[in-house]
Design a protein around this motif. Sequence first.
Motif, mmCIF file in Angstrom:
data_model
loop_
_atom_site.group_PDB
_atom_site.id
_atom_site.type_symbol
_atom_site.label_atom_id
_atom_site.label_comp_id
_atom_site.label_asym_id
_atom_site.label_seq_id
_atom_site.Cartn_x
_atom_site.Cartn_y
_atom_site.Cartn_z
ATOM 1 N N GLN A 1 0.545 -1.136 0.004
ATOM 2 C CA GLN A 1 0.100 -0.091 0.017
ATOM 3 C C GLN A 1 0.549 1.013 -0.187
ATOM 4 O O GLN A 1 0.950 2.907 -0.991
ATOM 5 C CB GLN A 1 -1.051 0.066 1.156
ATOM 6 C CG GLN A 1 -1.581 -0.828 1.068
ATOM 7 C CD GLN A 1 -2.373 -0.833 -0.017
ATOM 8 O OE1 GLN A 1 -3.321 0.144 -1.016
ATOM 9 N NE2 GLN A 1 -2.777 -2.102 -0.704
ATOM 10 N N ASP A 2 2.409 1.540 0.929
ATOM 11 C CA ASP A 2 2.578 2.369 0.514
ATOM 12 C C ASP A 2 3.284 3.152 -0.439
ATOM 13 O O ASP A 2 3.150 3.525 -1.258
ATOM 14 C CB ASP A 2 3.795 1.999 1.589
ATOM 15 C CG ASP A 2 4.995 3.353 1.492
ATOM 16 O OD1 ASP A 2 4.401 4.387 2.435
ATOM 17 O OD2 ASP A 2 6.338 3.252 1.116
ATOM 18 N N ALA A 3 4.024 2.290 -1.211
ATOM 19 C CA ALA A 3 4.364 2.168 -3.001
ATOM 20 C C ALA A 3 2.876 2.328 -3.503
ATOM 21 O O ALA A 3 3.094 3.242 -4.654
ATOM 22 C CB ALA A 3 5.178 0.658 -3.658
ATOM 23 N N ARG A 4 1.822 2.113 -3.572
ATOM 24 C CA ARG A 4 0.662 2.368 -4.270
ATOM 25 C C ARG A 4 -0.011 3.877 -3.855
ATOM 26 O O ARG A 4 -0.679 4.757 -4.965
ATOM 27 C CB ARG A 4 -1.142 1.520 -3.888
ATOM 28 C CG ARG A 4 -1.836 1.633 -4.528
ATOM 29 C CD ARG A 4 -1.798 1.051 -5.960
ATOM 30 N NE ARG A 4 -1.450 -0.527 -5.716
ATOM 31 C CZ ARG A 4 -1.636 -1.093 -7.186
ATOM 32 N NH1 ARG A 4 -1.076 -0.118 -8.764
ATOM 33 N NH2 ARG A 4 -0.963 -2.161 -7.084
ATOM 34 N N PHE A 5 -0.482 4.583 -2.479
ATOM 35 C CA PHE A 5 0.063 5.714 -2.175
ATOM 36 C C PHE A 5 0.829 6.658 -3.014
ATOM 37 O O PHE A 5 0.876 7.928 -2.912
ATOM 38 C CB PHE A 5 -0.168 6.026 -0.653
ATOM 39 C CG PHE A 5 -1.700 5.751 0.396
ATOM 40 C CD1 PHE A 5 -2.596 5.696 -0.568
ATOM 41 C CD2 PHE A 5 -1.066 4.519 1.142
ATOM 42 C CE1 PHE A 5 -3.441 5.543 0.051
ATOM 43 C CE2 PHE A 5 -2.642 4.295 1.647
ATOM 44 C CZ PHE A 5 -3.330 4.985 1.423
ATOM 45 N N GLY A 6 1.919 6.412 -2.593
ATOM 46 C CA GLY A 6 3.218 6.996 -3.176
ATOM 47 C C GLY A 6 2.549 7.337 -5.153
ATOM 48 O O GLY A 6 3.687 7.892 -5.544
ATOM 49 N N LEU A 7 2.502 6.151 -5.343
ATOM 50 C CA LEU A 7 2.061 6.027 -7.392
ATOM 51 C C LEU A 7 0.844 6.897 -7.173
ATOM 52 O O LEU A 7 1.097 8.052 -8.008
ATOM 53 C CB LEU A 7 1.902 4.857 -7.724
ATOM 54 C CG LEU A 7 1.871 4.788 -8.939
ATOM 55 C CD1 LEU A 7 2.535 4.704 -9.990
ATOM 56 C CD2 LEU A 7 1.120 3.300 -9.588
ATOM 57 N N GLY A 8 0.390 7.191 -6.429
ATOM 58 C CA GLY A 8 -0.809 7.854 -6.307
ATOM 59 C C GLY A 8 -0.446 9.469 -6.505
ATOM 60 O O GLY A 8 -0.676 10.820 -7.257
ATOM 61 N N TRP A 9 0.440 9.458 -5.582
ATOM 62 C CA TRP A 9 0.426 11.458 -5.126
ATOM 63 C C TRP A 9 1.384 11.657 -6.288
ATOM 64 O O TRP A 9 1.505 12.728 -6.195
ATOM 65 C CB TRP A 9 1.401 10.766 -3.724
ATOM 66 C CG TRP A 9 0.188 10.902 -2.171
ATOM 67 C CD1 TRP A 9 -0.376 9.875 -1.939
ATOM 68 C CD2 TRP A 9 -0.582 12.050 -2.132
ATOM 69 N NE1 TRP A 9 -1.128 10.626 -0.851
ATOM 70 C CE2 TRP A 9 -1.972 11.649 -1.273
ATOM 71 C CE3 TRP A 9 -1.252 13.054 -2.905
ATOM 72 C CZ2 TRP A 9 -2.912 12.445 -1.129
ATOM 73 C CZ3 TRP A 9 -2.330 14.317 -2.512
ATOM 74 C CH2 TRP A 9 -3.094 13.961 -1.467
ATOM 75 N N THR A 10 2.428 10.546 -6.320
ATOM 76 C CA THR A 10 3.278 11.331 -8.013
ATOM 77 C C THR A 10 2.574 11.257 -8.571
ATOM 78 O O THR A 10 3.193 12.024 -9.333
ATOM 79 C CB THR A 10 4.375 9.952 -7.815
ATOM 80 O OG1 THR A 10 5.199 9.434 -6.757
ATOM 81 C CG2 THR A 10 5.222 10.495 -8.500
ATOM 82 N N LEU A 11 1.886 10.241 -9.161
ATOM 83 C CA LEU A 11 0.869 11.422 -10.411
ATOM 84 C C LEU A 11 -0.019 11.915 -10.512
ATOM 85 O O LEU A 11 0.034 12.865 -11.227
ATOM 86 C CB LEU A 11 -0.261 10.473 -11.032
ATOM 87 C CG LEU A 11 0.298 8.573 -11.187
ATOM 88 C CD1 LEU A 11 -0.068 6.944 -11.216
ATOM 89 C CD2 LEU A 11 0.960 8.688 -12.241
ATOM 90 N N VAL A 12 -0.372 12.408 -9.276
ATOM 91 C CA VAL A 12 -1.074 13.970 -8.745
ATOM 92 C C VAL A 12 -0.507 14.843 -9.201
ATOM 93 O O VAL A 12 -0.365 15.884 -9.861
ATOM 94 C CB VAL A 12 -1.038 13.546 -6.854
ATOM 95 C CG1 VAL A 12 -2.063 15.184 -6.706
ATOM 96 C CG2 VAL A 12 -2.600 12.748 -7.446
ATOM 97 N N ARG A 13 0.715 15.062 -8.691
ATOM 98 C CA ARG A 13 2.009 15.643 -8.256
ATOM 99 C C ARG A 13 2.250 15.958 -10.328
ATOM 100 O O ARG A 13 2.908 17.698 -10.449
ATOM 101 C CB ARG A 13 3.060 15.977 -7.949
ATOM 102 C CG ARG A 13 3.117 15.767 -6.762
ATOM 103 C CD ARG A 13 2.951 17.439 -6.399
ATOM 104 N NE ARG A 13 2.528 17.339 -4.876
ATOM 105 C CZ ARG A 13 2.932 17.759 -3.968
ATOM 106 N NH1 ARG A 13 4.729 17.535 -3.842
ATOM 107 N NH2 ARG A 13 2.828 17.989 -2.382
ATOM 108 N N SER A 14 2.429 15.137 -10.678
ATOM 109 C CA SER A 14 2.649 15.009 -11.686
ATOM 110 C C SER A 14 1.396 15.521 -12.957
ATOM 111 O O SER A 14 1.595 15.483 -13.970
ATOM 112 C CB SER A 14 2.697 13.797 -12.733
ATOM 113 O OG SER A 14 4.768 12.685 -11.695
ATOM 114 N N GLY A 15 0.318 15.838 -12.732
ATOM 115 C CA GLY A 15 -1.061 16.147 -13.805
ATOM 116 C C GLY A 15 -1.466 15.101 -14.574
ATOM 117 O O GLY A 15 -2.211 14.811 -14.988
#
Length: 112
Positions: free
Chosen positions: A73-87
């Motif tokens: 889940q930690d990686a899944r959250f990280g992926l999600g937040w990184t995608l948000v920051r990437s637009g």
Amino acid sequence: MRYGFLPGAVVVLLSLGLLLAGCSDDEENGGITDSTLTAEELSDLGWDAFRDGNYPDALDYFDRALEKDAGLQDARFGLGWTLVRSGSYTEAIAAFDAVLAAGGDAADAHAG
């Protein structure tokens, strides 16, 4: 014996060449490869890249962590937040939805 040092110099140069040839630039982690890193360690590297604002590397680390452990889940959250920051909002929503579908922390996933 004017050139007596030549054989020694050749050995030194050949040794240096072999040493450099053995170094790999595939990984910037001191020669550490995916096979030696756990999913958690890859996720930690993803969060480090995220904090540094290096979103392409963060995405790469989170993706590689999830390849090793799709339920992390930690990686899944990280992926999600990184995608948000990437637009990449649609992909981010899918990443957070995957957290919810797996029974992850709803508060964190809904914050995304």
